[in-house]
Write a protein that holds these residues in place. Sequence first.
Motif: not given
Length: 194
Positions: A28, A31, A36-38, A54, A58, A92
């Motif tokens: 959190e 963020a 961002l994370h996956w 994704i 994006r 990014e």
Amino acid sequence: MEAWYMDDSADDQRKPHHRSPPEYVSLEKLAELGVLHWVLDADSFETDPELQRIRKERGYNYEDFIEVSPERLANYETKIKNFYEEHMHTDEEIRYCLDGSGYFDIRDPEDRWIRIWVKKGDMIVLPAGSYHRFTLDENNYLKAMRLFVGEPVWTPYNRPQDEHPVRKDYINNFLKTHLDKIDVSLSTQHAATA
């Protein structure tokens, strides 16, 4: 993925650099900084529907791959030194760890380093304008997919870049609320002692 505040040691950059005691950082909190994370299935990245979703959402329409290790990366010593120089980008930085592991470090609003440990299956996005850097960990190997919106832009802007429009946007979008809270807190403390 794990993250923590770094100590101030000048020891080998590939070491974890935990504070004593360790001070972990939540997803959190990351963020809030725009990170961002996956967690994805790196063994099936070519057919993974989650990765495809994704990428579509994006707009990541360009990819390439990099292997970072002394044996696999030409001019390794120069490149790893450049990766570890504090910098920002106008786009990014998207990296999907397909094998191995490494550290992305990002500055928090108070200019402290947060170390983010990515491992196989972690996909991370560092926002445009964020001060960051990269290094391998002590395993000395990372294979990553690099993703981009459009043609890749490789230009790092080494710190300081506080007047750069993309940096200003990052500050306004992710750091300003926190910095305003610090200002209010300091003003309140000053008023209480006056």
